[in-house]
Design a protein around this motif. Sequence first.
Motif, mmCIF file in Angstrom:
data_model
loop_
_atom_site.group_PDB
_atom_site.id
_atom_site.type_symbol
_atom_site.label_atom_id
_atom_site.label_comp_id
_atom_site.label_asym_id
_atom_site.label_seq_id
_atom_site.Cartn_x
_atom_site.Cartn_y
_atom_site.Cartn_z
ATOM 1 N N LYS A 81 -2.304 2.453 -4.564
ATOM 2 C CA LYS A 81 -3.447 2.760 -3.768
ATOM 3 C C LYS A 81 -4.589 1.894 -4.024
ATOM 4 N N ILE A 82 -5.300 1.141 -2.850
ATOM 5 C CA ILE A 82 -6.104 0.015 -2.897
ATOM 6 C C ILE A 82 -7.389 0.727 -2.297
ATOM 7 N N GLY B 142 3.927 -0.809 -4.860
ATOM 8 C CA GLY B 142 3.005 -0.347 -3.811
ATOM 9 C C GLY B 142 2.025 0.641 -4.734
ATOM 10 N N ILE C 291 0.843 -1.210 -0.113
ATOM 11 C CA ILE C 291 -0.052 -0.037 0.048
ATOM 12 C C ILE C 291 0.824 1.306 -0.061
ATOM 13 N N ALA D 12 -3.390 -5.995 -5.037
ATOM 14 C CA ALA D 12 -1.998 -5.560 -4.881
ATOM 15 C C ALA D 12 -1.225 -6.063 -5.765
ATOM 16 N N LYS E 298 -5.652 1.891 6.726
ATOM 17 C CA LYS E 298 -5.156 2.789 5.590
ATOM 18 C C LYS E 298 -5.843 2.559 4.264
ATOM 19 N N LEU E 299 -6.406 1.493 4.360
ATOM 20 C CA LEU E 299 -7.135 1.010 2.860
ATOM 21 C C LEU E 299 -8.483 2.140 2.794
ATOM 22 N N GLU F 230 2.196 3.769 -2.093
ATOM 23 C CA GLU F 230 1.915 4.189 -3.491
ATOM 24 C C GLU F 230 3.199 4.628 -3.999
#
Length: 408
Positions: A131-132, A129, A81, A112, A157-158, A83
């Motif tokens: 953004k998910i 990495g 994650i 991912a 953090k998702l 980015e």
Amino acid sequence: MNLLLKSSICNPQSAICISGSKSETNRLLLLQALYPNIILENSSNSDDSEVMTKALQSNDEIKDIHHAGTAMRFLTAFYAIQEGKVVILTGSSRMKERPITILVEALRQLDADITYAENEGFPPLRITGKKITKHKVTLKADVSSQYISALLLIAPKLENGLELTLEGEITSVPYIKMTLALLDGIGVKTSFVGNTITVAHAEVVAEAKPIIVESDWSSASYFYSIVALSDIGTEITLSSYRENSLQGDSALAEIYKNFGVTTTFVGNSIVLKKTVCELQVITCHLNASPDIAQTIAVTCFGLGIGCRLTGLHTLKIKETDRLEALKNELGKLGANVSVTNDSLTLEPSSEIKENIRIKTYQDHRMAMAFAPLALRTDIVIEAAEVVSKSYPDFWKDLEDIGFRMARV
């Protein structure tokens, strides 16, 4: 370094201060990397935690975590994650033999970008990495809890948090609950109902306040074994511990009653005392605390009693195959041991062979679990320095309570 442990007697009253839990520390180090206002006190001084810290703080593209399985799993999720960042996550030759497919596939469900740099299903990993936004994952419940915790730690953090569905019987529930409790403690909303775990998105967390890491219960297990093998009345005081511990290995307090060891909480310490006890064959299901299996098996052998330990399927993919390692080394000492994929059976015995060299298989817990047998006979621990993986001060602390030792 090979270490000869000479037949010893534990000092009747001793006190040891054990550093913070490796399990708690490594979870909190990852959360601290996600939320820099987190402050940690009494962090673990283990090699694993140092490796985790170095990997999180360095800007190197190649992250070598050596033998640290927890770091491999947690960092796989962490870098997925980050980015725009590309890393190669690698480790020792043994680490490259430890499967990680389950975690990689779970992260891929979230979209991912992870590929295998060498052999399919094993480290090293190439992680790009990104953004998910996906937030639903399903995986089998009987896998290592570290796979589950890795997903939970990055969940806040998702963008849309995480909904994790576990299929089947859940392994090592206390470790999952530990992760969730640490998330709750920093202000992240979580839920664990049935086989579904949800973690809410949290861009920021509560104001900075020190989080004091409880000392490591896995490390305490060796002193439980020492007290169990000592004379009636022997006491060892260990700090710093909480009666409402998050650590699954706190089950030691109940299990070691079978060996005549009582646990009394006094302030932030525990007092272990050897009392009169009628010994008999014991059965323990250690699904929730497999890391203490080696200690319990050796304790039983040292006391001349049998045991049947179950729920141990995760031990086959640790630093070594711990079940086979236990069978081999206890067998050298004269034990009759049989193992399956998830259990160990030790027959009662009255003889302990002398001056046996214990192979440690690059596994810190093999070295520490067998050390208490010096209360029964001379024993050589090969590659004794391996204890630094989780407990660098182990041999010093044993000397402080009366053990005699020499390099050989």
